[in-house]
Design an enzyme around this catalytic site. Structure first.
Site, PDB file in Angstrom:
ATOM      1  N   GLU A   1      12.856  11.670  51.207  1.00 27.50           N
ATOM      2  CA  GLU A   1      11.672  10.823  51.314  1.00 27.50           C
ATOM      3  C   GLU A   1      10.605  11.522  52.143  1.00 27.50           C
ATOM      4  O   GLU A   1      10.592  11.388  53.376  1.00 27.50           O
ATOM      5  CB  GLU A   1      12.029   9.497  51.995  1.00 27.50           C
ATOM      6  CG  GLU A   1      12.941   8.614  51.189  1.00 27.50           C
ATOM      7  CD  GLU A   1      12.598   7.137  51.407  1.00 27.50           C
ATOM      8  OE1 GLU A   1      12.399   6.440  50.416  1.00 27.50           O
ATOM      9  OE2 GLU A   1      12.500   6.710  52.557  1.00 27.50           O
TER      10      GLU A   1
ATOM     11  N   SER B   1       6.594   6.032  47.247  1.00 25.94           N
ATOM     12  CA  SER B   1       5.618   5.563  46.251  1.00 25.94           C
ATOM     13  C   SER B   1       6.143   5.605  44.808  1.00 25.94           C
ATOM     14  O   SER B   1       5.390   5.930  43.878  1.00 25.94           O
ATOM     15  CB  SER B   1       4.300   6.334  46.387  1.00 25.94           C
ATOM     16  OG  SER B   1       3.745   6.097  47.666  1.00 25.94           O
TER      17      SER B   1
ATOM     18  N   ASN C   1      14.542  -1.176  48.721  1.00 20.90           N
ATOM     19  CA  ASN C   1      14.443  -1.357  50.179  1.00 20.90           C
ATOM     20  C   ASN C   1      13.330  -2.375  50.433  1.00 20.90           C
ATOM     21  O   ASN C   1      12.158  -2.039  50.343  1.00 20.90           O
ATOM     22  CB  ASN C   1      14.130  -0.001  50.830  1.00 20.90           C
ATOM     23  CG  ASN C   1      13.865  -0.115  52.318  1.00 20.90           C
ATOM     24  OD1 ASN C   1      14.139  -1.147  52.924  1.00 20.90           O
ATOM     25  ND2 ASN C   1      13.325   0.945  52.900  1.00 20.90           N
ATOM     26  N   TRP C   2      13.727  -3.584  50.740  1.00 20.38           N
ATOM     27  CA  TRP C   2      12.729  -4.659  50.904  1.00 20.38           C
ATOM     28  C   TRP C   2      12.006  -4.587  52.240  1.00 20.38           C
ATOM     29  O   TRP C   2      11.072  -5.340  52.474  1.00 20.38           O
ATOM     30  CB  TRP C   2      13.410  -6.029  50.752  1.00 20.38           C
ATOM     31  CG  TRP C   2      13.945  -6.312  49.387  1.00 20.38           C
ATOM     32  CD1 TRP C   2      13.947  -5.474  48.304  1.00 20.38           C
ATOM     33  CD2 TRP C   2      14.543  -7.538  48.928  1.00 20.38           C
ATOM     34  NE1 TRP C   2      14.522  -6.090  47.214  1.00 20.38           N
ATOM     35  CE2 TRP C   2      14.900  -7.352  47.566  1.00 20.38           C
ATOM     36  CE3 TRP C   2      14.833  -8.757  49.535  1.00 20.38           C
ATOM     37  CZ2 TRP C   2      15.520  -8.355  46.813  1.00 20.38           C
ATOM     38  CZ3 TRP C   2      15.449  -9.752  48.792  1.00 20.38           C
ATOM     39  CH2 TRP C   2      15.784  -9.556  47.438  1.00 20.38           C
ATOM     40  N   LYS C   3      12.474  -3.733  53.113  1.00 24.59           N
ATOM     41  CA  LYS C   3      11.873  -3.606  54.459  1.00 24.59           C
ATOM     42  C   LYS C   3      11.793  -4.981  55.121  1.00 24.59           C
ATOM     43  O   LYS C   3      12.729  -5.752  54.994  1.00 24.59           O
ATOM     44  CB  LYS C   3      10.518  -2.889  54.368  1.00 24.59           C
ATOM     45  CG  LYS C   3      10.651  -1.571  53.592  1.00 24.59           C
ATOM     46  CD  LYS C   3       9.476  -0.672  53.696  1.00 24.59           C
ATOM     47  CE  LYS C   3       9.729   0.600  52.903  1.00 24.59           C
ATOM     48  NZ  LYS C   3       8.689   1.594  53.044  1.00 24.59           N
TER      49      LYS C   3
ATOM     50  N   GLY D   1      10.506   1.237  47.705  1.00 19.74           N
ATOM     51  CA  GLY D   1      10.057   0.287  48.720  1.00 19.74           C
ATOM     52  C   GLY D   1       9.182  -0.785  48.098  1.00 19.74           C
ATOM     53  O   GLY D   1       9.669  -1.739  47.497  1.00 19.74           O
ATOM     54  N   GLY D   2       7.873  -0.615  48.203  1.00 21.09           N
ATOM     55  CA  GLY D   2       6.904  -1.612  47.746  1.00 21.09           C
ATOM     56  C   GLY D   2       7.192  -2.194  46.361  1.00 21.09           C
ATOM     57  O   GLY D   2       7.174  -3.419  46.185  1.00 21.09           O
TER      58      GLY D   2
ATOM     59  N   GLY E   1       5.036   4.668  51.133  1.00 17.84           N
ATOM     60  CA  GLY E   1       4.097   3.554  51.317  1.00 17.84           C
ATOM     61  C   GLY E   1       2.629   3.934  51.215  1.00 17.84           C
ATOM     62  O   GLY E   1       1.756   3.172  51.614  1.00 17.84           O
TER      63      GLY E   1
ATOM     64  N   HIS F   1      15.939   6.003  58.084  1.00 27.45           N
ATOM     65  CA  HIS F   1      14.671   5.857  57.366  1.00 27.45           C
ATOM     66  C   HIS F   1      13.530   6.311  58.276  1.00 27.45           C
ATOM     67  O   HIS F   1      13.574   6.088  59.489  1.00 27.45           O
ATOM     68  CB  HIS F   1      14.486   4.390  56.946  1.00 27.45           C
ATOM     69  CG  HIS F   1      13.338   4.205  56.007  1.00 27.45           C
ATOM     70  ND1 HIS F   1      12.039   4.176  56.447  1.00 27.45           N
ATOM     71  CD2 HIS F   1      13.290   4.088  54.666  1.00 27.45           C
ATOM     72  CE1 HIS F   1      11.240   4.038  55.401  1.00 27.45           C
ATOM     73  NE2 HIS F   1      11.976   3.975  54.305  1.00 27.45           N
TER      74      HIS F   1
HETATM   75  P1  PGA Z   1       7.599   3.017  49.107  1.00 32.44           P
HETATM   76  O1  PGA Z   1       8.761   3.086  50.205  1.00 32.44           O
HETATM   77  O2  PGA Z   1       8.269   2.983  47.764  1.00 32.44           O
HETATM   78  O3  PGA Z   1       6.855   1.743  49.404  1.00 32.44           O
HETATM   79  O4  PGA Z   1       6.766   4.240  49.289  1.00 32.44           O
HETATM   80  C1  PGA Z   1       9.885   3.886  50.006  1.00 32.44           C
HETATM   81  C2  PGA Z   1      10.827   3.755  51.160  1.00 32.44           C
HETATM   82  O5  PGA Z   1      10.354   3.542  52.281  1.00 32.44           O
HETATM   83  O6  PGA Z   1      12.036   3.835  51.003  1.00 32.44           O
END
Ligand code: PGA
Length: 256
Positions: free
Chosen positions: A170, A216, A12-14, A237-238, A176, A100
């Protein structure tokens, strides 16, 4: 964890990266790095604006799929700023992340998520429904919020559509923050999610629904989450913005 299922790793590149050039580069590096991995379905979910840039890169690799981070439920019309499921499908998108926590925080409700889910599954695409509690809870084994997000999210959905549903657990406090959940808790919650699904839609339909974890995830903890957390995949995500880390996560899922 369903052992017969391919593991699903979603990046998920956001709202990243900044340019189409960077998005293209990232997708190319990932494609190169995961070329020989067979038992993992890898999904890249860039922002809408880069879907067209990334589709050409994923389309010649059967294990690599294109995902969107949201979709609107109406087919077409006067909905300024929205993107329809039909538009995404026409572009080659086959997965859509829905509900999300970052979108729920902006005001997305269970009723909106339910409509989106119906539109996505109705179009024959795969939907990734995110659920999770706000705070780490000690006295509530299965937080009510997860039960509600699941129940309202899948309300009224035709049984035949469940084959394309994925649930992403999640916990919001882990998204994050660099404070990932423990494999033990992920295991327990994933069992409770499955039990809730059995109750709601019956064992046969529920058994086919992958339950994945996000929050995370990085190249160091991915393996233990899949092995001890007993999930069917990961929503990253990150770490999905760093091709080396993301490739390592995919490889860890591939050898399990
Ligand atoms: P993160 O994000 O890996 O940066 O914690 C996960 C997500 O929002 O799907």
């Amino acid at each position: 964890m369903n052992l017969a299922m391919k593991k699903i790793i979603i990046g998920n590149w956001k709202m990243n990266p900044r340019t189409a050039k960077e998005a293209t580069l990232l997708a190319r590096e990932i494609r190169r790095g995961i070329k020989n991995i067979k038992n993992v379905e890898v999904v890249l979910a860039p922002p809408f604006i880069f879907l067209r840039d990334v589709v050409g890169i994923v389309s010649d690799n059967p294990g690599l799929k294109l995902g969107a981070q949201d979709a609107f439920w109406e087919r077409e019309g006067a909905y300024t700023g929205e993107i329809s499921v039909a538009q995404l499908k026409a572009l080659g998108v086959s997965y859509v992340v829905i509900g999300h926590s970052e979108r729920r925080a902006l005001g997305e409700t269970d009723a909106m998520i339910n409509k989106k889910l119906k539109a996505i599954l109705g179009a024959g695409m795969r939907a990734v429904l995110c659920v999770g509690e706000q705070e780490k809870t000690k006295n509530e084994a299965f937080p009510q919020i997860i039960r509600d997000e699941l129940g309202f999210g899948i309300a009224g959905i035709k049984k035949t559509f469940f084959k394309n549903l994925i649930i992403a657990y999640e916990p919001i406090w882990a998204v994050g923050t660099g404070r990932a959940d423990t494999p033990k808790n992920i295991y327990e919650i994933s069992v409770l999610i499955r039990r809730e699904l059995y109750r709601a839609i019956g064992r046969r339909a529920a058994e086919r629904i992958p339950v994945i974890y996000g929050g995370s995830v990085d190249s160091k903890n991915a393996k233990i989450f899949i092995r001890e957390g007993a999930v069917d995949g990961l929503l990253v995500g990150g770490a999905s913005l760093n091709h080396k880390k993301f490739i390592k996560i995919v490889k860890e899922a591939g050898v399990l």
